[in-house]
Design a protein around this motif. Structure first.
Motif, PDB file in Angstrom:
ATOM      1  N   TYR A 294       0.832  -1.199   0.000  1.00 43.95           N
ATOM      2  CA  TYR A 294       0.000   0.000   0.000  1.00 43.95           C
ATOM      3  C   TYR A 294       0.870   1.254   0.000  1.00 43.95           C
ATOM      4  CZ  TYR A 294      -4.171  -2.751   1.275  1.00 43.95           C
ATOM      5  OH  TYR A 294      -5.215  -3.638   1.293  1.00 43.95           O
ATOM      6  N   ASP A 295       0.346   2.319  -0.577  1.00 44.59           N
ATOM      7  CA  ASP A 295       1.053   3.598  -0.549  1.00 44.59           C
ATOM      8  C   ASP A 295       1.112   4.107   0.892  1.00 44.59           C
ATOM      9  OD1 ASP A 295       1.924   5.970  -2.527  1.00 44.59           O
ATOM     10  OD2 ASP A 295       0.918   6.819  -0.781  1.00 44.59           O
ATOM     11  N   THR A 296       2.247   4.698   1.252  1.00 45.32           N
ATOM     12  CA  THR A 296       2.445   5.193   2.620  1.00 45.32           C
ATOM     13  C   THR A 296       1.337   6.155   3.037  1.00 45.32           C
ATOM     14  OG1 THR A 296       4.841   4.950   2.465  1.00 45.32           O
ATOM     15  CG2 THR A 296       4.013   6.497   4.109  1.00 45.32           C
ATOM     16  N   SER A 297       0.974   7.083   2.144  1.00 52.79           N
ATOM     17  CA  SER A 297      -0.039   8.086   2.487  1.00 52.79           C
ATOM     18  C   SER A 297      -1.403   7.457   2.730  1.00 52.79           C
ATOM     19  CB  SER A 297      -0.130   9.142   1.379  1.00 52.79           C
ATOM     20  OG  SER A 297      -0.552   8.553   0.158  1.00 52.79           O
ATOM     21  N   ASP A 298      -1.705   6.362   2.036  1.00 54.50           N
ATOM     22  CA  ASP A 298      -2.999   5.697   2.227  1.00 54.50           C
ATOM     23  C   ASP A 298      -3.065   4.996   3.579  1.00 54.50           C
ATOM     24  OD1 ASP A 298      -3.701   6.530  -0.318  1.00 54.50           O
ATOM     25  OD2 ASP A 298      -2.992   4.681  -1.265  1.00 54.50           O
ATOM     26  N   ILE A 299      -1.948   4.440   4.020  1.00 58.34           N
ATOM     27  CA  ILE A 299      -1.911   3.739   5.308  1.00 58.34           C
ATOM     28  C   ILE A 299      -2.070   4.719   6.462  1.00 58.34           C
ATOM     29  CG2 ILE A 299      -0.444   2.377   6.859  1.00 58.34           C
ATOM     30  CD1 ILE A 299       0.787   1.081   4.374  1.00 58.34           C
ATOM     31  N   ARG A 300      -1.420   5.882   6.334  1.00 56.20           N
ATOM     32  CA  ARG A 300      -1.415   6.825   7.461  1.00 56.20           C
ATOM     33  C   ARG A 300      -2.494   7.902   7.349  1.00 56.20           C
ATOM     34  NH1 ARG A 300       4.854   6.967   7.532  1.00 56.20           N
ATOM     35  NH2 ARG A 300       4.619   8.958   6.436  1.00 56.20           N
ATOM     36  N   GLN A 301      -3.204   7.976   6.241  1.00 54.89           N
ATOM     37  CA  GLN A 301      -4.266   8.969   6.107  1.00 54.89           C
ATOM     38  C   GLN A 301      -5.330   8.744   7.181  1.00 54.89           C
ATOM     39  OE1 GLN A 301      -5.668  11.943   5.494  1.00 54.89           O
ATOM     40  NE2 GLN A 301      -5.319  11.764   3.289  1.00 54.89           N
ATOM     41  N   SER A 302      -5.664   9.788   7.919  1.00 59.71           N
ATOM     42  CA  SER A 302      -6.708   9.760   8.950  1.00 59.71           C
ATOM     43  C   SER A 302      -6.314   8.968  10.199  1.00 59.71           C
ATOM     44  CB  SER A 302      -8.032   9.201   8.396  1.00 59.71           C
ATOM     45  OG  SER A 302      -8.457   9.975   7.300  1.00 59.71           O
ATOM     46  N   ILE A 303      -5.041   8.618  10.334  1.00 53.55           N
ATOM     47  CA  ILE A 303      -4.630   7.903  11.542  1.00 53.55           C
ATOM     48  C   ILE A 303      -4.667   8.858  12.732  1.00 53.55           C
ATOM     49  CG2 ILE A 303      -2.154   8.402  11.278  1.00 53.55           C
ATOM     50  CD1 ILE A 303      -1.561   5.658  12.438  1.00 53.55           C
ATOM     51  N   VAL A 304      -5.087   8.356  13.862  1.00 54.81           N
ATOM     52  CA  VAL A 304      -4.971   9.087  15.121  1.00 54.81           C
ATOM     53  C   VAL A 304      -4.277   8.126  16.078  1.00 54.81           C
ATOM     54  CG1 VAL A 304      -7.330   8.400  15.745  1.00 54.81           C
ATOM     55  CG2 VAL A 304      -6.200  10.242  16.989  1.00 54.81           C
ATOM     56  N   ALA A 305      -3.144   8.558  16.609  1.00 50.65           N
ATOM     57  CA  ALA A 305      -2.315   7.639  17.393  1.00 50.65           C
ATOM     58  C   ALA A 305      -1.552   8.388  18.468  1.00 50.65           C
ATOM     59  CB  ALA A 305      -1.335   6.900  16.471  1.00 50.65           C
ATOM     60  N   ALA A 306      -1.093   7.642  19.453  1.00 45.84           N
ATOM     61  CA  ALA A 306      -0.235   8.188  20.503  1.00 45.84           C
ATOM     62  C   ALA A 306       0.840   7.162  20.814  1.00 45.84           C
ATOM     63  CB  ALA A 306      -1.045   8.507  21.756  1.00 45.84           C
ATOM     64  N   ILE A 307       2.064   7.648  20.992  1.00 48.19           N
ATOM     65  CA  ILE A 307       3.168   6.763  21.352  1.00 48.19           C
ATOM     66  C   ILE A 307       3.969   7.411  22.469  1.00 48.19           C
ATOM     67  CG2 ILE A 307       4.509   7.717  19.415  1.00 48.19           C
ATOM     68  CD1 ILE A 307       6.149   5.071  19.504  1.00 48.19           C
ATOM     69  N   ALA A 308       4.305   6.626  23.469  1.00 54.17           N
ATOM     70  CA  ALA A 308       5.134   7.093  24.582  1.00 54.17           C
ATOM     71  C   ALA A 308       6.264   6.094  24.789  1.00 54.17           C
ATOM     72  CB  ALA A 308       4.302   7.224  25.856  1.00 54.17           C
ATOM     73  N   VAL A 309       7.488   6.599  24.872  1.00 49.85           N
ATOM     74  CA  VAL A 309       8.641   5.740  25.136  1.00 49.85           C
ATOM     75  C   VAL A 309       9.418   6.308  26.312  1.00 49.85           C
ATOM     76  CG1 VAL A 309       8.876   4.934  22.753  1.00 49.85           C
ATOM     77  CG2 VAL A 309      10.083   6.999  23.466  1.00 49.85           C
ATOM     78  N   ARG A 310      10.156   5.432  26.971  1.00 52.04           N
ATOM     79  CA  ARG A 310      11.071   5.864  28.028  1.00 52.04           C
ATOM     80  C   ARG A 310      12.472   5.438  27.620  1.00 52.04           C
ATOM     81  NH1 ARG A 310       8.179   7.989  31.955  1.00 52.04           N
ATOM     82  NH2 ARG A 310       6.153   7.131  32.537  1.00 52.04           N
ATOM     83  N   VAL A 311      13.384   6.386  27.646  1.00 50.20           N
ATOM     84  CA  VAL A 311      14.771   6.094  27.279  1.00 50.20           C
ATOM     85  C   VAL A 311      15.702   6.696  28.323  1.00 50.20           C
ATOM     86  CG1 VAL A 311      14.209   6.069  24.816  1.00 50.20           C
ATOM     87  CG2 VAL A 311      15.017   8.173  25.852  1.00 50.20           C
ATOM     88  N   GLN A 312      16.893   6.148  28.412  1.00 51.58           N
ATOM     89  CA  GLN A 312      17.880   6.694  29.336  1.00 51.58           C
ATOM     90  C   GLN A 312      18.585   7.874  28.697  1.00 51.58           C
ATOM     91  OE1 GLN A 312      20.782   4.039  30.949  1.00 51.58           O
ATOM     92  NE2 GLN A 312      19.413   3.157  32.459  1.00 51.58           N
ATOM     93  N   GLU A 313      18.715   8.962  29.471  1.00 49.15           N
ATOM     94  CA  GLU A 313      19.437  10.158  29.038  1.00 49.15           C
ATOM     95  C   GLU A 313      19.045  10.597  27.622  1.00 49.15           C
ATOM     96  OE1 GLU A 313      23.608   9.902  29.765  1.00 49.15           O
ATOM     97  OE2 GLU A 313      23.350   9.291  31.840  1.00 49.15           O
ATOM     98  N   PRO A 314      17.773  10.972  27.443  1.00 50.37           N
ATOM     99  CA  PRO A 314      17.328  11.414  26.117  1.00 50.37           C
ATOM    100  C   PRO A 314      18.047  12.685  25.680  1.00 50.37           C
ATOM    101  CG  PRO A 314      15.695  11.971  27.775  1.00 50.37           C
ATOM    102  CD  PRO A 314      16.710  11.104  28.459  1.00 50.37           C
ATOM    103  N   VAL A 315      18.263  12.791  24.383  1.00 47.32           N
ATOM    104  CA  VAL A 315      18.888  13.987  23.807  1.00 47.32           C
ATOM    105  C   VAL A 315      17.813  14.758  23.050  1.00 47.32           C
ATOM    106  CG1 VAL A 315      20.625  14.877  22.212  1.00 47.32           C
ATOM    107  CG2 VAL A 315      21.122  12.842  23.593  1.00 47.32           C
ATOM    108  N   PHE A 316      17.520  15.972  23.520  1.00 42.99           N
ATOM    109  CA  PHE A 316      16.533  16.813  22.858  1.00 42.99           C
ATOM    110  C   PHE A 316      17.250  17.882  22.044  1.00 42.99           C
ATOM    111  CE2 PHE A 316      14.331  15.120  26.575  1.00 42.99           C
ATOM    112  CZ  PHE A 316      13.144  14.667  26.015  1.00 42.99           C
ATOM    113  N   GLU A 317      16.535  18.436  21.072  1.00 41.39           N
ATOM    114  CA  GLU A 317      17.158  19.419  20.192  1.00 41.39           C
ATOM    115  C   GLU A 317      17.159  20.820  20.774  1.00 41.39           C
ATOM    116  OE1 GLU A 317      15.946  19.258  16.152  1.00 41.39           O
ATOM    117  OE2 GLU A 317      16.426  17.134  15.935  1.00 41.39           O
ATOM    118  N   SER A 318      16.523  21.011  21.946  1.00 43.70           N
ATOM    119  CA  SER A 318      16.580  22.297  22.632  1.00 43.70           C
ATOM    120  C   SER A 318      16.252  22.076  24.092  1.00 43.70           C
ATOM    121  CB  SER A 318      15.577  23.290  22.027  1.00 43.70           C
ATOM    122  OG  SER A 318      14.253  22.884  22.326  1.00 43.70           O
ATOM    123  N   GLN A 319      16.501  23.095  24.926  1.00 39.64           N
ATOM    124  CA  GLN A 319      16.222  23.010  26.347  1.00 39.64           C
ATOM    125  C   GLN A 319      14.737  22.799  26.615  1.00 39.64           C
ATOM    126  OE1 GLN A 319      17.643  22.674  29.182  1.00 39.64           O
ATOM    127  NE2 GLN A 319      15.921  23.188  30.515  1.00 39.64           N
TER     128      GLN A 319
END
Length: 641
Positions: A294-319
């Motif tokens: 399937y085309d990527t856009s067709d699979i993700r069209q109208s998707i509503v989702a939430a994802i939460a992960v826990r990682v050690q010492e995450p690196v963020f792009e800003s404070q």
């Protein structure tokens, strides 16, 4: 001014006299953007005043995630005084002053004490302290207490250790500095959304805000349930959990992708490596399950989702930690891409095999998106060719020089980035209104798009209308949102219409357009309404611009007898010189906010659908309120206009 112009700025004199050493609080106050992102006046959910609350809350959440404290109490009064009380272990009493006033001081450097926390750099509460006119911290620990008070980061008074009957924990109260956050005003909806996100990520945690209790029992499942309309979901919410990862997924009938992503309890509004890994892994898992490319856009069209992960010492792009940059879950562990990919390929695949009804509904949704995409291909091609020609001489758009999706230059990066955050598109009704804004705007960061009369009511229409309607198509291209909002050209989209019936109607129609086809723009706080003064009250000594009738009456009382009063009936009546005052540093904006639990299609149907008796009653009731206000005018203040 382009990025190249910034790179080529002429050098100024540079000598030993230019070298300064700043105290920690001075540096934060001079360069607040480095610590809390953009300042703002509270009309955007990522404005600095909300980051201050978040920085204090993050410490409370870190305590909870380590197993200490089941509740957090927050209050915000009318004067803007914020208090946060947790019931964790409490700051060690000997370090109460240090942890809020000495840089590079904190427990987060010790991975044994805080395994997977958000606050890692020992900066958060120091920034809150430095940017507050009043800041107090008090620790309760094993029957003893100690507190300290500050002003703009400078210690004013502190207590010695004293006995207490209070439960263990930490109490923080502060007042944001109005000289830095100019004319700020808290929007309670933004704080409520922050609090709910904390609850979804910490099932069972109770957060009391101004006496209202917030708690989630089912984590991200509750988030999706509240963010969607059950009647619009194509299949029941899929809820999957494992150690250090949680996912909730469904599809609805909205356009685009609606993905909420979190790291260690932090809502990453700008996504990052974990969100991209989820998007890619989801597509791969679905293709593998159905054994169809399937085309990527067709699979993700109208998707509503939430994802939460826990990682050690995450690196963020800003404070401000709104975008994750980490690629690994922890040192020596799998990459985030492999971690999330393995989780979905196992758990989502198993779920779909066990629930064939959900798999069938998901397949039908994908194939519907595929049909809609193919139906649009012909009209999109014609419309885009027309838009390209129009873009060469687009009379509707008066563009600015700096855009939200620019790449900042190496030199003067901070200054350029701040201008990118301020990039704005005013959407006006007609040429007369756009004329005043165009002449008085900041050409670096403020663009103007002129509408031609009233736009089409989009409720219930398909996205085909965006391409068939030349005005909508040109607006879509001006914003650069055809393929999604990741490359949005303007951070703020401002509806600038007259404060009359026609102007209000145009606002509603444009809000309907964005909510129907580009709801993410609203959900992420990009859409605003410009407030302009209704009255100008002046005498020979002073001029006061009034935005409400109450302000008009107050101005009359202040200026005394017989002031000159002008009623502005439209934006075109305000001169460019005057207009510059209303779209500069003191601009007043009303954010378009979806309250917690609002469902877009149900809301649009009520306001923009068929004229029901309920809507008629709503209009009549609200008209009475306005008439009551008019009748309440003080007779002695009535002035001929």
């Amino acid at each position: 001014m382009s990025a190249m112009d910034f790179e080529n700025k002429q050098p100024v004199a540079y000598s030993e006299d230019n070298i300064r050493t700043l105290d920690w609080q001075e540096h934060i106050r001079i360069r607040p953007g480095m610590y809390i992102g953009k300042l703002g006046d509270g009309t955007s959910p990522d404005d600095g005043i909300y980051v201050l609350i978040k920085e204090v809350m993050d410490n409370c959440l870190d305590e909870h995630m380590m197993g200490y404290g089941k509740a957090i109490d927050i209050t915000l009064d009318k004067e803007g005084v914020v208090t946060v009380r947790d019931y964790g272990r409490g700051i060690p009493l000997g370090k109460v002053v240090d942890v809020v006033s000495k840089m590079n001081t904190g427990a987060k450097y010790d991975s044994k004490a805080f395994q997977k926390s958000v606050g890692l750099n020992g900066v958060g509460t120091k920034a809150v302290n430095a940017l507050s006119t009043y800041f107090k911290v008090q620790a309760y620990r094993d029957g003893k207490s100690r507190w300290a008070e500050f002003s703009k980061g400078v210690l004013t008074t502190e207590s010695k250790e004293e006995k207490t009957t209070e439960s263990n924990g930490t109490y923080v109260t502060f007042i944001a500095d109005n000289s830095i956050f100019k004319n700020y005003k808290y929007q309670l909806e933004f704080i409520e959304n922050q609090i709910w996100n904390y609850c979804y990520l910490n099932a069972g945690l109770v957060i009391n805000f101004n006496g209202k209790r917030h708690v989630s029992k089912n984590g991200l499942f509750d988030l999706l349930q509240r963010k969607t309309n059950e009647d619009q979901l194509r299949y029941p919410i899929i809820h999957l959990k494992d150690e250090d990862i949680e996912v909730a997924i469904s599809h609805n009938n909205d356009y685009g992708e609606d993905i909420y992503s979190f790291v260690n309890g932090q809502y990453t509004t700008q996504g990052g490596t974990h969100q991209q890994a989820f998007r890619e892994a989801y597509v791969k898992t679905i293709r593998d399950f159905f054994k169809k490319d399937y085309d990527t856009s067709d699979i993700r069209q109208s998707i509503v989702a939430a994802i939460a992960v826990r990682v050690q010492e995450p690196v963020f792009e800003s404070q401000t930690k709104t975008k994750l940059g980490s690629t690994n879950t922890y040192e020596g562990g799998p990459t985030l891409k492999n971690f999330i990919g393995d989780f979905l390929s196992k758990h989502l695949d198993n779920f779909l095999h066990k629930h064939s009804d959900v798999a069938d509904a998901l397949k039908r949704r994908i194939e519907q998106s595929e049909r809609e995409r193919k139906e649009l291909q012909g009209v999109k091609k014609i419309a885009n060719e027309r838009a390209k020609k129009a873009a060469l001489n687009n009379k509707k758009l008066r563009d600015c020089n700096i855009h939200f999706d620019d790449t900042p230059p190496a030199k003067n990066k901070e200054e350029y980035t701040e201008k990118m955050q301020n990039s704005t598109l005013f959407i006006t009704e007609g040429d007369s209104a756009s004329g005043s804004i165009t002449k008085s705007r900041n050409v670096d960061t403020q663009a103007v798009f002129s509408l031609r009369g009233k736009p089409l009511n989009c409720f219930g229409l398909t996205k085909k209308v965006v391409y068939e309607n030349e005005e909508f198509n040109l607006l879509q291209h001006a914003l650069n949102i055809e393929a999604g909002i990741d490359d949005l050209r303007y951070n703020r989209i401002i509806l600038a219409t007259d404060a009359d019936v026609d102007g209000m109607h145009i606002r509603l129609l444009m809000m309907t357009f964005f909510l129907q086809f580009f709801p993410d723009l609203v959900k992420r706080g990009h859409l605003h309404i410009l407030e302009t003064p209704l009255f100008r009250v002046r005498n020979k000594q002073e001029t006061i611009y009034c935005y409400t009738d109450e302000e008009r009456l107050a101005a009359i009382r202040k200026l005394g007898k017989n002031p000159e009063i002008t009623r502005f009936k439209g934006l075109g009546e305000i001169s460019p010189d005057e207009f510059g005052k209303f779209i500069g540093d003191d601009i007043r904006l009303q954010p378009v906010v979806l309250e917690h639990g609002d469902h877009i299609q149900k809301m649009l149907e009520y306001y923009m659908g068929k004229n029901t008796q309920d809507r008629q009653n709503f209009i009549i009731d609200n008209l009475r309120v306005e008439l009551d206000k008019l009748d309440a005018k003080e007779p002695e203040m009535a002035v001929a206009e």
